[in-house]
Design an enzyme around this catalytic site. Structure first.
Site, PDB file in Angstrom:
ATOM      1  N   ASN A  51      -5.470   3.737  -1.537  1.00 57.09           N
ATOM      2  CA  ASN A  51      -6.816   3.959  -1.043  1.00 57.09           C
ATOM      3  C   ASN A  51      -7.146   5.444  -1.099  1.00 57.09           C
ATOM      4  OD1 ASN A  51      -7.818   1.259  -0.130  1.00 57.09           O
ATOM      5  ND2 ASN A  51      -5.923   1.332   1.048  1.00 57.09           N
ATOM      6  N   GLU A 100       2.246  -5.039  -7.147  1.00 59.75           N
ATOM      7  CA  GLU A 100       0.958  -4.358  -7.106  1.00 59.75           C
ATOM      8  C   GLU A 100       1.013  -3.233  -6.082  1.00 59.75           C
ATOM      9  OE1 GLU A 100      -3.684  -5.032  -5.696  1.00 59.75           O
ATOM     10  OE2 GLU A 100      -2.395  -6.778  -5.980  1.00 59.75           O
ATOM     11  N   ARG A 157       0.837  -1.195   0.000  1.00 59.91           N
ATOM     12  CA  ARG A 157       0.000   0.000   0.000  1.00 59.91           C
ATOM     13  C   ARG A 157       0.873   1.246   0.000  1.00 59.91           C
ATOM     14  NH1 ARG A 157      -2.541  -3.619   3.647  1.00 59.91           N
ATOM     15  NH2 ARG A 157      -4.452  -4.455   2.710  1.00 59.91           N
ATOM     16  N   GLU A 181      15.661  -5.018  -1.402  1.00 61.20           N
ATOM     17  CA  GLU A 181      17.003  -5.597  -1.450  1.00 61.20           C
ATOM     18  C   GLU A 181      17.441  -5.726  -2.905  1.00 61.20           C
ATOM     19  OE1 GLU A 181      19.486  -9.494   0.210  1.00 61.20           O
ATOM     20  OE2 GLU A 181      17.292  -9.586   0.053  1.00 61.20           O
TER      21      GLU A 181
END
Length: 258
Positions: free
Chosen positions: A68, A64, A18, A127
């Protein structure tokens, strides 16, 4: 009717995180990691953007980003560790990122010359690892912290038919890398990190889930239920588009039709 030995593809499809400023995050990944936008889903309350290197392998995972629309902020927690991306030369790649304006976080010298870390605009750790396979900057693994190593290894082996393909035992922690049986090396794996000090972890909400692929969502879900996976969000509750279970440590795992 499926039996308990029925397997499904379960190749890792994506990792969801997110973000608080979608366009800033998309710009960061496209500018610094040369990702391209593979898809975008606009809903009333959120937007999902899918990113990956343009030349990623067909078995390679994507990233992804979920935004929101209510302007919320997120807690990173510590049950999720990082995503890892592949390069040919970690020193060269880190220098390239520094020249491009990425903040200096953990350079190769501080990591024994074998890997390095940067953070994205929201603080997710990335990383950088040297690999001789896969597209440059493609997702190599996602690291999760677990409280019981044997139970976590067993969950991925039993529920998803994964196998342990690499393990590293050190003084204070151990790393276990798991992936589907016979997965191509370009596929993403999951790294389970177990600290010997008995630590417990906070899931936070800045990280969302891992996703695995299947050709038949309902057959995959039935197989998971036969293996006593957690019935968290079944296909019917998700309009037959996807479903969710949870690992023994509480990490969410989405099952998506591909």
């Amino acid at each position: 009717m499926l039996d308990s030995d029925t397997s499904f593809d379960a190749t890792l499809d994506h990792t969801m995180m997110r973000v608080e400023d979608l366009e800033a995050s998309v710009d960061w990944y496209t500018s610094h990691l040369d990702y391209v936008e593979e898809g975008r889903m606009e809903a009333d309350t959120f937007t999902n953007v899918f990113l990956a290197p343009e030349d990623r392998h067909e078995a390679g995972a994507v990233l992804e980003l979920t935004y929101n629309h209510d302007g919320r902020s997120y807690d990173m927690g510590d049950a999720w560790g990082h995503i890892a991306v592949r390069v040919d030369d970690v020193h060269e790649a880190y220098a390239e990122l520094m020249d491009g304006g990425v903040a200096d976080y953990r350079d190769p010298e501080s990591c024994g010359g074998e890997y390095a870390f940067v953070t994205d605009p929201d603080g997710h750790e990335i990383e950088i690892v040297e690999r001789d396979h896969g597209a440059r900057w493609s997702l190599d693994h996602t690291m999760l912290r677990v409280e019981d190593a044997e139970a976590a290894i067993g969950w991925y082996a039993r529920k998803l038919d994964y196998e342990l393909h690499r393990r590293v035992e050190l003084d204070s922690f151990a790393l276990y890398f798991m992936a589907p049986r016979d997965a191509p090396e370009e596929a993403m794996s999951v790294e389970l990190t177990y600290n010997y000090d008995g630590s417990t972890y906070d899931m936070g909400d800045a990280w969302g889930h891992l996703a695995v692929r299947t050709e038949d969502l309902n057959d995959a879900w039935e197989a998971l239920m036969l293996r006593n996976a957690a019935d968290y969000r079944d296909p019917e509750s998700c309009n037959q588009r996807y479903a969710f279970t949870r690992t023994n440590d509480g990490h969410e795992v989405e099952v998506v039709r591909r």
